[in-house]
Design a protein around this motif. Structure first.
Motif, PDB file in Angstrom:
ATOM      1  N   ARG A 137     -30.799  -0.979  20.751  1.00 54.86           N
ATOM      2  CA  ARG A 137     -31.055  -0.470  19.440  1.00 54.86           C
ATOM      3  C   ARG A 137     -31.823  -1.612  18.605  1.00 54.86           C
ATOM      4  O   ARG A 137     -32.940  -1.349  17.975  1.00 54.86           O
ATOM      5  N   PHE A 138     -31.254  -2.747  18.710  1.00 55.11           N
ATOM      6  CA  PHE A 138     -31.620  -3.866  17.779  1.00 55.11           C
ATOM      7  C   PHE A 138     -32.396  -4.769  18.638  1.00 55.11           C
ATOM      8  O   PHE A 138     -32.709  -5.813  18.292  1.00 55.11           O
ATOM      9  N   GLY A 139     -32.840  -4.418  19.560  1.00 62.63           N
ATOM     10  CA  GLY A 139     -33.788  -5.223  20.435  1.00 62.63           C
ATOM     11  C   GLY A 139     -33.095  -6.413  21.618  1.00 62.63           C
ATOM     12  O   GLY A 139     -33.664  -7.286  21.715  1.00 62.63           O
ATOM     13  N   ASP A 140     -31.911  -6.340  21.390  1.00 59.73           N
ATOM     14  CA  ASP A 140     -30.857  -7.193  22.250  1.00 59.73           C
ATOM     15  C   ASP A 140     -31.211  -7.001  23.710  1.00 59.73           C
ATOM     16  O   ASP A 140     -32.239  -6.216  24.121  1.00 59.73           O
ATOM     17  N   GLN A 141     -31.002  -8.167  24.403  1.00 54.64           N
ATOM     18  CA  GLN A 141     -31.493  -8.015  25.987  1.00 54.64           C
ATOM     19  C   GLN A 141     -30.453  -7.607  26.511  1.00 54.64           C
ATOM     20  O   GLN A 141     -30.448  -7.718  27.930  1.00 54.64           O
ATOM     21  N   TYR A 142     -29.586  -6.935  26.164  1.00 53.90           N
ATOM     22  CA  TYR A 142     -28.546  -6.153  26.847  1.00 53.90           C
ATOM     23  C   TYR A 142     -28.199  -4.811  26.559  1.00 53.90           C
ATOM     24  O   TYR A 142     -28.368  -4.483  25.283  1.00 53.90           O
ATOM     25  N   GLU A 143     -27.461  -4.303  27.201  1.00 57.95           N
ATOM     26  CA  GLU A 143     -26.852  -2.869  26.892  1.00 57.95           C
ATOM     27  C   GLU A 143     -25.712  -2.870  27.240  1.00 57.95           C
ATOM     28  O   GLU A 143     -25.168  -3.058  28.377  1.00 57.95           O
ATOM     29  N   CYS A 144     -24.806  -2.362  26.298  1.00 59.78           N
ATOM     30  CA  CYS A 144     -23.208  -2.351  26.521  1.00 59.78           C
ATOM     31  C   CYS A 144     -22.731  -0.790  26.568  1.00 59.78           C
ATOM     32  O   CYS A 144     -23.229  -0.293  25.630  1.00 59.78           O
ATOM     33  N   VAL A 145     -22.255  -0.381  27.760  1.00 64.08           N
ATOM     34  CA  VAL A 145     -21.904   0.845  27.653  1.00 64.08           C
ATOM     35  C   VAL A 145     -20.480   0.896  27.917  1.00 64.08           C
ATOM     36  O   VAL A 145     -19.805   0.174  28.742  1.00 64.08           O
ATOM     37  N   GLY A 146     -19.840   2.032  27.376  1.00 65.37           N
ATOM     38  CA  GLY A 146     -18.302   1.722  27.354  1.00 65.37           C
ATOM     39  C   GLY A 146     -17.653   3.140  27.099  1.00 65.37           C
ATOM     40  O   GLY A 146     -18.556   3.925  26.564  1.00 65.37           O
ATOM     41  N   THR A 147     -16.449   3.437  27.239  1.00 62.85           N
ATOM     42  CA  THR A 147     -15.945   4.664  26.792  1.00 62.85           C
ATOM     43  C   THR A 147     -14.746   4.441  25.664  1.00 62.85           C
ATOM     44  O   THR A 147     -13.867   3.533  25.971  1.00 62.85           O
ATOM     45  N   ILE A 148     -14.694   4.923  24.647  1.00 64.26           N
ATOM     46  CA  ILE A 148     -13.429   4.795  23.658  1.00 64.26           C
ATOM     47  C   ILE A 148     -12.864   6.160  23.459  1.00 64.26           C
ATOM     48  O   ILE A 148     -13.359   7.041  23.580  1.00 64.26           O
ATOM     49  N   LEU A 149     -11.461   6.035  23.085  1.00 69.83           N
ATOM     50  CA  LEU A 149     -10.686   6.921  22.544  1.00 69.83           C
ATOM     51  C   LEU A 149     -10.862   7.156  20.981  1.00 69.83           C
ATOM     52  O   LEU A 149     -10.663   6.112  20.302  1.00 69.83           O
ATOM     53  N   VAL A 150     -11.173   8.094  20.441  1.00 71.67           N
ATOM     54  CA  VAL A 150     -11.495   8.223  18.948  1.00 71.67           C
ATOM     55  C   VAL A 150     -10.167   8.405  18.388  1.00 71.67           C
ATOM     56  O   VAL A 150      -9.657   9.652  18.515  1.00 71.67           O
ATOM     57  N   GLU A 151      -9.552   7.490  17.632  1.00 73.47           N
ATOM     58  CA  GLU A 151      -8.396   7.594  16.919  1.00 73.47           C
ATOM     59  C   GLU A 151      -8.813   7.847  15.486  1.00 73.47           C
ATOM     60  O   GLU A 151      -7.840   8.342  14.858  1.00 73.47           O
ATOM     61  N   ASP A 152      -9.655   7.383  14.828  1.00 75.09           N
ATOM     62  CA  ASP A 152     -10.126   7.889  13.636  1.00 75.09           C
ATOM     63  C   ASP A 152     -11.609   7.321  13.341  1.00 75.09           C
ATOM     64  O   ASP A 152     -12.140   7.125  14.320  1.00 75.09           O
TER      65      ASP A 152
END
Length: 123
Positions: free
Chosen positions: A79-94
């Motif tokens: 989104r900010f023009g970075d050279q990487y894309e980080c993909v992950g899964t999170i558990l929403v706690e709050d």
């Protein structure tokens, strides 16, 4: 932000639509048939038998509401023009789990009650 909750009813082992929450008598009434506002099949449970999960005010990329207890696949970086894309899964706690605008794409892929296997760490 819309104030909304969902109810995991432990004795039924499933989510059921909330009809009312009575804090004075510590009781939650749900629509036992699973249809919101049906008016025919209200079931009453003590608060200890129900886990309330709050809607965080965010929807995923498919328009699905994100609640506490959801597993959310997130993407960040491009989104900010970075050279990487980080993909992950999170558990929403709050609300701090996903913040406001922290990720450019979010997708609910399950929840802690119906998909506990998503808690397992894969190597």
């Amino acid at each position: 932000m819309e104030l909304k909750f969902r109810a995991w009813v432990k004795p039924e082992n499933k989510y059921l639509p909330i009809a009312s929450i009575d804090f004075f008598n510590e009781e939650i009434t749900v629509w036992g048939c699973g249809y919101e506002n049906c008016g025919l099949c209200d079931d009453h449970y003590p608060m200890d038998d129900v886990i309330l999960e709050q809607y965080l005010g965010f929807d995923d990329k498919n328009g699905r509401k994100i609640f506490v207890g959801d597993f959310v696949k997130v993407k960040d970086g491009l989104r900010f023009g970075d050279q990487y894309e980080c993909v992950g899964t999170i558990l929403v706690e709050d609300i701090r789990s996903i913040g406001s605008g922290d990720y450019y794409e979010m997708e609910v892929i399950g929840n802690i009650h119906e998909d506990p296997e998503l808690m397992e760490v894969k190597e």
